[in-house]
Design a protein around this motif. Structure first.
Motif, mmCIF file in Angstrom:
data_model
loop_
_atom_site.group_PDB
_atom_site.id
_atom_site.type_symbol
_atom_site.label_atom_id
_atom_site.label_comp_id
_atom_site.label_asym_id
_atom_site.label_seq_id
_atom_site.Cartn_x
_atom_site.Cartn_y
_atom_site.Cartn_z
ATOM 1 N N THR A 77 4.680 0.621 0.323
ATOM 2 C CA THR A 77 5.251 -0.109 1.448
ATOM 3 C C THR A 77 4.467 -1.384 1.747
ATOM 4 O O THR A 77 3.296 -1.514 1.391
ATOM 5 N N SER A 78 5.120 -2.311 2.438
ATOM 6 C CA SER A 78 4.514 -3.602 2.750
ATOM 7 C C SER A 78 3.724 -3.533 4.054
ATOM 8 O O SER A 78 4.199 -3.021 5.066
ATOM 9 N N LYS A 79 2.516 -4.115 4.034
ATOM 10 C CA LYS A 79 1.683 -4.221 5.235
ATOM 11 C C LYS A 79 1.710 -5.629 5.818
ATOM 12 O O LYS A 79 1.064 -5.901 6.827
ATOM 13 N N THR A 80 2.443 -6.546 5.153
ATOM 14 C CA THR A 80 2.515 -7.934 5.625
ATOM 15 C C THR A 80 3.950 -8.398 5.837
ATOM 16 O O THR A 80 4.203 -9.598 5.958
ATOM 17 N N ASP A 81 4.915 -7.456 5.828
ATOM 18 C CA ASP A 81 6.325 -7.803 6.020
ATOM 19 C C ASP A 81 6.791 -8.790 4.967
ATOM 20 O O ASP A 81 7.418 -9.809 5.263
ATOM 21 N N ASP A 82 6.439 -8.502 3.708
ATOM 22 C CA ASP A 82 6.884 -9.301 2.561
ATOM 23 C C ASP A 82 6.327 -10.724 2.597
ATOM 24 O O ASP A 82 6.968 -11.668 2.139
ATOM 25 N N ALA A 83 5.111 -10.894 3.118
ATOM 26 C CA ALA A 83 4.465 -12.204 3.189
ATOM 27 C C ALA A 83 3.148 -12.169 2.400
ATOM 28 O O ALA A 83 2.565 -11.106 2.196
ATOM 29 N N PRO A 84 2.638 -13.321 1.958
ATOM 30 C CA PRO A 84 1.384 -13.366 1.193
ATOM 31 C C PRO A 84 0.194 -12.864 1.999
ATOM 32 O O PRO A 84 0.210 -12.858 3.239
ATOM 33 N N TYR A 85 -0.851 -12.474 1.280
ATOM 34 C CA TYR A 85 -2.063 -11.997 1.938
ATOM 35 C C TYR A 85 -3.281 -12.322 1.097
ATOM 36 O O TYR A 85 -3.168 -12.706 -0.072
ATOM 37 N N VAL A 86 -4.463 -12.172 1.701
ATOM 38 C CA VAL A 86 -5.738 -12.329 0.996
ATOM 39 C C VAL A 86 -6.600 -11.117 1.307
ATOM 40 O O VAL A 86 -6.397 -10.414 2.302
ATOM 41 N N PHE A 87 -7.597 -10.862 0.438
ATOM 42 C CA PHE A 87 -8.470 -9.714 0.638
ATOM 43 C C PHE A 87 -9.834 -10.011 0.028
ATOM 44 O O PHE A 87 -9.987 -10.927 -0.795
ATOM 45 N N GLY A 88 -10.835 -9.229 0.426
ATOM 46 C CA GLY A 88 -12.172 -9.378 -0.124
ATOM 47 C C GLY A 88 -12.977 -8.106 0.047
ATOM 48 O O GLY A 88 -12.683 -7.271 0.914
ATOM 49 N N GLU A 89 -14.008 -7.947 -0.795
ATOM 50 C CA GLU A 89 -14.838 -6.749 -0.759
ATOM 51 C C GLU A 89 -16.224 -7.066 -1.288
ATOM 52 O O GLU A 89 -16.381 -7.825 -2.247
ATOM 53 N N VAL A 90 -17.248 -6.490 -0.659
ATOM 54 C CA VAL A 90 -18.607 -6.499 -1.185
ATOM 55 C C VAL A 90 -19.049 -5.050 -1.321
ATOM 56 O O VAL A 90 -18.809 -4.231 -0.428
ATOM 57 N N GLN A 91 -19.663 -4.713 -2.463
ATOM 58 C CA GLN A 91 -19.989 -3.314 -2.737
ATOM 59 C C GLN A 91 -21.369 -3.190 -3.362
ATOM 60 O O GLN A 91 -21.762 -4.000 -4.217
ATOM 61 N N TRP A 92 -22.104 -2.153 -2.926
ATOM 62 C CA TRP A 92 -23.371 -1.786 -3.541
ATOM 63 C C TRP A 92 -23.143 -0.530 -4.374
ATOM 64 O O TRP A 92 -22.622 0.473 -3.894
ATOM 65 N N ASN A 93 -23.516 -0.586 -5.663
ATOM 66 C CA ASN A 93 -23.369 0.534 -6.582
ATOM 67 C C ASN A 93 -24.753 1.003 -7.019
ATOM 68 O O ASN A 93 -25.513 0.229 -7.618
ATOM 69 N N SER A 103 0.847 -1.184 0.000
ATOM 70 C CA SER A 103 0.000 0.000 0.000
ATOM 71 C C SER A 103 0.884 1.235 0.000
ATOM 72 O O SER A 103 1.742 1.387 0.870
ATOM 73 N N LYS A 104 0.692 2.072 -1.007
ATOM 74 C CA LYS A 104 1.480 3.307 -1.117
ATOM 75 C C LYS A 104 2.976 3.003 -1.114
ATOM 76 O O LYS A 104 3.781 3.719 -0.518
ATOM 77 N N THR A 159 8.697 8.972 -0.971
ATOM 78 C CA THR A 159 8.113 8.859 -2.305
ATOM 79 C C THR A 159 8.029 7.381 -2.666
ATOM 80 O O THR A 159 8.988 6.634 -2.455
ATOM 81 N N GLY A 160 6.889 6.967 -3.184
ATOM 82 C CA GLY A 160 6.704 5.580 -3.575
ATOM 83 C C GLY A 160 6.231 5.466 -5.014
ATOM 84 O O GLY A 160 5.634 6.406 -5.563
ATOM 85 N N TRP A 161 6.497 4.328 -5.623
ATOM 86 C CA TRP A 161 6.102 4.123 -7.012
ATOM 87 C C TRP A 161 5.868 2.641 -7.275
ATOM 88 O O TRP A 161 6.278 1.770 -6.507
ATOM 89 N N ASN A 162 5.192 2.363 -8.391
ATOM 90 C CA ASN A 162 5.071 0.991 -8.880
ATOM 91 C C ASN A 162 4.853 1.020 -10.378
ATOM 92 O O ASN A 162 4.382 2.017 -10.939
ATOM 93 N N ALA A 163 5.187 -0.077 -11.029
ATOM 94 C CA ALA A 163 4.981 -0.230 -12.469
ATOM 95 C C ALA A 163 4.793 -1.706 -12.756
ATOM 96 O O ALA A 163 5.457 -2.554 -12.152
ATOM 97 N N GLY A 164 3.886 -2.015 -13.671
ATOM 98 C CA GLY A 164 3.658 -3.421 -13.978
ATOM 99 C C GLY A 164 2.600 -3.615 -15.037
ATOM 100 O O GLY A 164 2.186 -2.665 -15.718
ATOM 101 N N VAL A 165 2.135 -4.857 -15.149
ATOM 102 C CA VAL A 165 1.142 -5.225 -16.150
ATOM 103 C C VAL A 165 0.013 -5.995 -15.480
ATOM 104 O O VAL A 165 0.216 -6.706 -14.494
ATOM 105 N N ALA A 166 -1.195 -5.849 -16.042
ATOM 106 C CA ALA A 166 -2.374 -6.578 -15.578
ATOM 107 C C ALA A 166 -2.983 -7.301 -16.771
ATOM 108 O O ALA A 166 -3.165 -6.703 -17.844
#
Length: 235
Positions: A51-67, A48-49, A191-198
């Motif tokens: 920096t690592s929030k898991t100390d360089d370890a794997p993670y999972v996430f989920g979201e439910v949204q009403w639009n 996030s931004k 200052t933080g940055w990232n670059a990649g492909v999806a």
């Protein structure tokens, strides 16, 4: 060896048809209809931004949204972390997407909690986010401002300003680059940055490979460069 490939393989095998994309791909339209959406995913590191929030370890996430058809939305999210003694961060968010003066906008307010954080650690925070989006032919751009008057953990007021460029490389394949600056009270500025492909593998599944970095590597492992792979399933 990290148990990342088995996790990604299991998620891929569970995929069912839907559209895998982040919210600003589906910008407000006068022809939009109200609907629910769901996202689940995993990655080799929770970044996030920069920096690592898991100390360089794997993670999972989920979201439910009403639009809503009007452009308003609300969502509930969770992600695994390793910070302030907590292993799970949750979030409730409400926002509004709209268009004006030839631009698209996305503004939201969220409340975050870190579950079972260590005593003395600030385990909740408000965060405001404001996006300005504009397309230039095949290239889409986003300028983002995030601010929290009192951040999580020991951080006090924090502000993040970020610019992103994204462009197609081929059918279902896009590249992007992001550059941001974070100013914090009681925590380092950097200052933080990232670059990649999806790659949208199917209408339900997207894979992302991205290099993250900051200019504060000497402050600890969470600020060091990392190559991060992730998968997103959206319904």
């Amino acid at each position: 060896m990290r148990p990342v490939l088995p996790v990604l393989t299991a998620l891929l095998s569970a995929a069912t048809p839907a559209l895998a994309q982040d919210r600003d791909n589906a910008r407000y339209s006068a022809d939009a209809t109200s609907h629910w959406s769901f996202e689940f995913g995993a990655g080799t590191d929770n970044r996030s931004k920069g920096t690592s929030k898991t100390d360089d370890a794997p993670y999972v996430f989920g979201e439910v949204q009403w639009n809503a058809a009007s452009g308003f939305y609300a969502d509930a999210e969770f992600e695994t972390i390793n910070s302030s003694g907590s292993r799970v961060e949750t979030e409730l968010e409400a926002g509004w997407q709209f268009s004006a003066v030839g631009l698209d906008f996305d503004t939201s307010l969220s409340r975050k909690w870190r579950l079972d954080a260590d005593p003395g650690q600030d385990d909740d925070a408000w965060e405001y986010q404001f996006d300005i989006l504009r397309d230039f032919g095949p290239v889409d751009t986003r300028l983002r401002l995030e601010h929290s008057p009192d951040g999580l953990g020991s951080t006090r007021a924090t502000t993040w300003v970020e610019a992103r460029l994204r462009w197609p490389l081929a059918d279902r394949l896009r590249a992007s680059a992001t550059l941001g600056r974070r100013e914090q009270d009681n925590a380092p500025d950097y200052t933080g940055w990232n670059a990649g492909v999806a790659w949208s593998v199917t209408d339900t599944t997207a894979l992302d490979l991205r290099w993250h970095g900051t200019d504060a590597k000497d402050l600890g492992s969470q600020y060091e460069d990392a190559l991060v792979a992730s998968i997103l399933l959206a319904f």
